[in-house]
Design a protein around this motif. Structure first.
Motif, mmCIF file in Angstrom:
data_model
loop_
_atom_site.group_PDB
_atom_site.id
_atom_site.type_symbol
_atom_site.label_atom_id
_atom_site.label_comp_id
_atom_site.label_asym_id
_atom_site.label_seq_id
_atom_site.Cartn_x
_atom_site.Cartn_y
_atom_site.Cartn_z
ATOM 1 N N GLY A 295 10.909 -29.840 43.284
ATOM 2 C CA GLY A 295 9.648 -29.108 43.250
ATOM 3 C C GLY A 295 8.490 -29.967 42.808
ATOM 4 O O GLY A 295 8.660 -31.133 42.447
ATOM 5 N N PHE A 296 7.287 -29.376 42.870
ATOM 6 C CA PHE A 296 6.111 -30.074 42.352
ATOM 7 C C PHE A 296 6.238 -30.204 40.841
ATOM 8 O O PHE A 296 6.753 -29.301 40.176
ATOM 9 C CB PHE A 296 4.834 -29.329 42.727
ATOM 10 N N VAL A 297 5.736 -31.297 40.335
ATOM 11 C CA VAL A 297 6.025 -31.635 38.939
ATOM 12 C C VAL A 297 5.505 -30.573 37.975
ATOM 13 O O VAL A 297 6.159 -30.256 36.973
ATOM 14 C CB VAL A 297 5.482 -33.047 38.603
ATOM 15 N N HIS A 298 4.339 -29.983 38.281
ATOM 16 C CA HIS A 298 3.817 -28.978 37.345
ATOM 17 C C HIS A 298 4.649 -27.701 37.420
ATOM 18 O O HIS A 298 4.802 -27.001 36.412
ATOM 19 C CB HIS A 298 2.332 -28.706 37.577
ATOM 20 N N PRO A 319 -2.812 -37.303 40.783
ATOM 21 C CA PRO A 319 -3.769 -36.794 41.760
ATOM 22 C C PRO A 319 -4.413 -35.496 41.271
ATOM 23 O O PRO A 319 -3.797 -34.740 40.517
ATOM 24 C CB PRO A 319 -2.909 -36.530 43.002
ATOM 25 N N ALA A 320 -5.668 -35.256 41.710
ATOM 26 C CA ALA A 320 -6.456 -34.136 41.184
ATOM 27 C C ALA A 320 -5.742 -32.781 41.230
ATOM 28 O O ALA A 320 -5.737 -32.055 40.223
ATOM 29 C CB ALA A 320 -7.793 -34.072 41.907
ATOM 30 N N PRO A 321 -5.103 -32.378 42.346
ATOM 31 C CA PRO A 321 -4.460 -31.050 42.345
ATOM 32 C C PRO A 321 -3.316 -30.974 41.330
ATOM 33 O O PRO A 321 -3.094 -29.932 40.711
ATOM 34 C CB PRO A 321 -3.926 -30.908 43.780
ATOM 35 N N MET A 322 -2.601 -32.084 41.175
ATOM 36 C CA MET A 322 -1.510 -32.109 40.195
ATOM 37 C C MET A 322 -2.062 -31.993 38.774
ATOM 38 O O MET A 322 -1.497 -31.276 37.933
ATOM 39 C CB MET A 322 -0.724 -33.408 40.350
ATOM 40 N N VAL A 323 -3.164 -32.689 38.520
ATOM 41 C CA VAL A 323 -3.766 -32.627 37.190
ATOM 42 C C VAL A 323 -4.175 -31.196 36.878
ATOM 43 O O VAL A 323 -3.904 -30.675 35.789
ATOM 44 C CB VAL A 323 -4.981 -33.587 37.097
ATOM 45 N N ASP A 324 -4.804 -30.523 37.830
ATOM 46 C CA ASP A 324 -5.226 -29.140 37.619
ATOM 47 C C ASP A 324 -4.024 -28.244 37.319
ATOM 48 O O ASP A 324 -4.045 -27.450 36.380
ATOM 49 C CB ASP A 324 -5.970 -28.630 38.851
ATOM 50 N N GLY A 325 -2.976 -28.394 38.118
ATOM 51 C CA GLY A 325 -1.778 -27.579 37.905
ATOM 52 C C GLY A 325 -1.116 -27.886 36.577
ATOM 53 O O GLY A 325 -0.638 -26.971 35.879
ATOM 54 N N ALA A 326 -1.102 -29.151 36.195
ATOM 55 C CA ALA A 326 -0.454 -29.545 34.942
ATOM 56 C C ALA A 326 -1.229 -29.017 33.739
ATOM 57 O O ALA A 326 -0.630 -28.563 32.753
ATOM 58 C CB ALA A 326 -0.334 -31.067 34.875
ATOM 59 N N TYR A 343 -6.687 -36.329 29.246
ATOM 60 C CA TYR A 343 -6.560 -36.925 30.579
ATOM 61 C C TYR A 343 -7.894 -37.562 30.912
ATOM 62 O O TYR A 343 -8.936 -37.200 30.339
ATOM 63 C CB TYR A 343 -6.172 -35.878 31.618
ATOM 64 N N ASP A 344 -7.885 -38.515 31.803
ATOM 65 C CA ASP A 344 -9.121 -39.151 32.243
ATOM 66 C C ASP A 344 -9.703 -38.321 33.370
ATOM 67 O O ASP A 344 -9.047 -38.073 34.383
ATOM 68 C CB ASP A 344 -8.850 -40.580 32.709
ATOM 69 N N LYS A 345 -10.961 -37.926 33.187
ATOM 70 C CA LYS A 345 -11.592 -36.991 34.122
ATOM 71 C C LYS A 345 -12.264 -37.799 35.226
ATOM 72 O O LYS A 345 -13.414 -38.180 35.122
ATOM 73 C CB LYS A 345 -12.581 -36.103 33.382
ATOM 74 N N VAL B 62 -8.204 -17.061 24.639
ATOM 75 C CA VAL B 62 -9.034 -18.221 24.997
ATOM 76 C C VAL B 62 -9.097 -18.394 26.511
ATOM 77 O O VAL B 62 -8.068 -18.388 27.191
ATOM 78 C CB VAL B 62 -8.492 -19.503 24.334
ATOM 79 N N LEU B 63 -10.317 -18.544 27.013
ATOM 80 C CA LEU B 63 -10.538 -18.905 28.414
ATOM 81 C C LEU B 63 -10.828 -20.396 28.476
ATOM 82 O O LEU B 63 -11.712 -20.889 27.768
ATOM 83 C CB LEU B 63 -11.733 -18.124 28.977
ATOM 84 N N THR B 64 -10.088 -21.117 29.317
ATOM 85 C CA THR B 64 -10.311 -22.556 29.496
ATOM 86 C C THR B 64 -10.572 -22.831 30.963
ATOM 87 O O THR B 64 -9.846 -22.336 31.833
ATOM 88 C CB THR B 64 -9.075 -23.374 29.052
ATOM 89 N N CYS B 65 -11.592 -23.626 31.249
ATOM 90 C CA CYS B 65 -11.793 -24.113 32.615
ATOM 91 C C CYS B 65 -11.003 -25.415 32.733
ATOM 92 O O CYS B 65 -11.247 -26.372 31.977
ATOM 93 C CB CYS B 65 -13.277 -24.353 32.901
ATOM 94 N N THR B 66 -10.060 -25.443 33.651
ATOM 95 C CA THR B 66 -9.154 -26.597 33.731
ATOM 96 C C THR B 66 -9.858 -27.861 34.228
ATOM 97 O O THR B 66 -9.321 -28.952 34.086
ATOM 98 C CB THR B 66 -7.968 -26.306 34.676
ATOM 99 N N LYS B 67 -11.043 -27.718 34.803
ATOM 100 C CA LYS B 67 -11.701 -28.894 35.387
ATOM 101 C C LYS B 67 -12.025 -29.937 34.319
ATOM 102 O O LYS B 67 -11.712 -31.107 34.477
ATOM 103 C CB LYS B 67 -12.980 -28.448 36.104
#
Lengths: 347, 125
Positions: A295-298, A319-326, A343-345, B62-67
């Protein structure tokens, strides 16, 4: 050339070298300028030119999307002064203590390259001077004849070292990685600026470590785990790594990870998540201490994390989608507050 | 305007953020349901306009924006994580199974801070 910055916390002046990004010159001068990616993608280092000679550089920089080049907006990581200039930076900026180490420009020579998988390369550099860096930091790397710099996290860790190791994944239109992959680059000189980044491991905080990463994002996580393992951090703290790749053949740094697990008294757990392949066993055939999951890591991390993780800090890279999911998993499944996720943005 | 029905209480499970249109489909907003209640607010993060129904995560209160990890306590509206701006919110009340929001005008954030960059007050703000 003198750059003058007007900021919310006062005015600062510093000198720049020809062709040097304003951000690098300011950081080198010990200013706490705002930045995240340092390579034009995030927009954090936005400034506005008020007067003087300063060109914005990369006109298609993704980080400029929300700003107004017609009004003089530019990214300090791309902007280069060609004469004295005055810029405004909408941030609080401080002058670091003179004893604090600031990032600097250095040169390195590629000393070794080896393929880790079909499209991932391990690259070793020798520097012209040793530098200190924190586990999790990155450098902006430039190659001769290639415009701009690319950010790569160090894989290794040492308190002060003249050797830096990086992971480079081949991308279809990546000028720097194509230069690396298509040429005999051992012996080539590269330019570096750093160390940069605040997504670092700070052992004195005493947190257990929960790391979720995909592909070449493992680089900075390897540095963090290497540092932790070297100081026997896992004698007294737990560590979990969820490392996402496509197939079993795409996993790398597994011998190094297996060695860290063996040294950890079972306090370090490593799970290799395969997105495109169903593993035939729940253990890696060559490294049985490394767990396998499909599966996907997250998603794998979400299924494995059992309730709220007290006294834990999360590290995310990939990668960005993985970071968001994680990040979602760290908040919703592991119960981590935002100030315990690093994490580095880059976007 | 006044109290407007936005959705049913069950439309927004605990620990989630859902987007709705109020005022005859003219005003976008999100309802965030936390451990102890509901909040109604503009549908984007006040940092960089990330859609909160996509990037917002609610855990506990808590609400967090993941961005970029801007976060707020939805009970107290206290800023958490890396948040630098407060949330704007509409008053909310529950009537039976309905989530009602008090909307006198659409709440929006100022994202273009170019006035900030040009204003002499820039250095004092």
């Amino acid at each position: 050339m003198t750059v003058t910055l007007q900021t919310k916390s006062g005015e600062f002046k510093f000198e720049t070298a020809p062709g040097e990004p304003v951000l690098f010159a300011g950081l080198r001068a010990g200013l706490t300028l705002p930045y995240e990616c340092a390579t034009g993608t995030c927009g954090t280092c936005r400034a506005r030119k008020i007067s003087g000679d300063c060109s914005p550089g990369w006109s298609e920089a993704p980080g400029m999307a929300r700003f107004h080049p017609d009004k003089g907006d530019m990214l300090m990581c791309q902007a280069k002064a060609s004469g004295d200039c005055l810029l405004r930076v909408p941030a609080d900026v401080q002058q670091r203590d003179a004893n604090t180490l600031s990032p600097s420009s250095i040169q390195g020579r590629i000393s070794a390259c080896r393929m880790l998988t079909s499209d991932v390369m391990h690259v070793e550099l020798f520097l012209d001077q040793p530098i200190p860096f924190d586990a999790g930091q990155f450098m902006v790397v430039g190659a001769p004849g290639l415009e701009g710099g690319r950010a790569y996290s160090m894989v290794n860790h040492a308190m002060e070292t003249d050797q830096l190791n990086f992971v480079v994944k081949r991308k279809p239109d990546g000028g720097f990685c194509n230069w690396l992959f298509d040429n005999d680059v051992v012996g080539s000189l590269v330019t570096l600026f750093g160390p940069l980044g605040a997504a670092t491991f700070r052992p004195e905080e005493g947190f257990d470590l929960l790391c979720i990463t995909g592909g070449s994002g493992i680089a900075g996580i390897m540095s963090i785990l290497s540092h932790a393992s070297a100081i026997d951090y896992f004698m007294t703290h737990q560590g979990q790594l969820y490392f996402g790749v496509r197939t079993l053949a795409d996993g790398f740094y597994l011998p190094e990870l297996a060695a860290m697990i063996a040294k950890s008294r079972e306090n370090l757990q490593v799970t290799l998540a395969l997105s495109d392949e169903k593993p035939s066993s729940d253990r890696h055939p060559d490294f049985p201490d490394i767990r396998l999951a499909e599966g996907f890591v997250h998603d794998v991390a979400a299924q494995s994390i059992d309730g709220s993780q007290e006294n834990t800090i999360g590290f995310v890279a990939g990668p960005a989608p993985m970071v968001d999911g994680a990040i979602r998993v760290l908040i919703a499944n592991a119960g981590l507050p935002a100030n315990r996720i690093r994490y580095d943005k880059f976007s | 305007m006044s109290w407007i029905k936005v959705c049913k209480t069950d439309d927004v499970p605990e620990n989630s953020v859902k987007k709705f249109w109020a005022g005859g489909g003219t005003i976008p907003l999100v309802i965030a349901r936390h451990k102890n209640g509901y909040r109604a607010m503009p549908p984007v993060c006040p940092h960089m306009e990330e859609p909160l129904d996509v990037s917002g995560v609610v855990a506990g209160c808590v609400l967090t924006c993941t961005k970029h990890l801007w976060a707020w306590n939805l009970e107290t509206l206290e800023l958490q994580g890396e948040a630098e701006k407060p949330l704007k919110t509409y008053d909310v009340k529950i009537e039976g199974e309905d989530v009602m929001a008090f909307i006198s005008e659409e709440l929006v954030y100022e994202f273009d801070d170019e006035d900030d960059m040009d204003d002499d007050d820039f250095f004092n703000s």
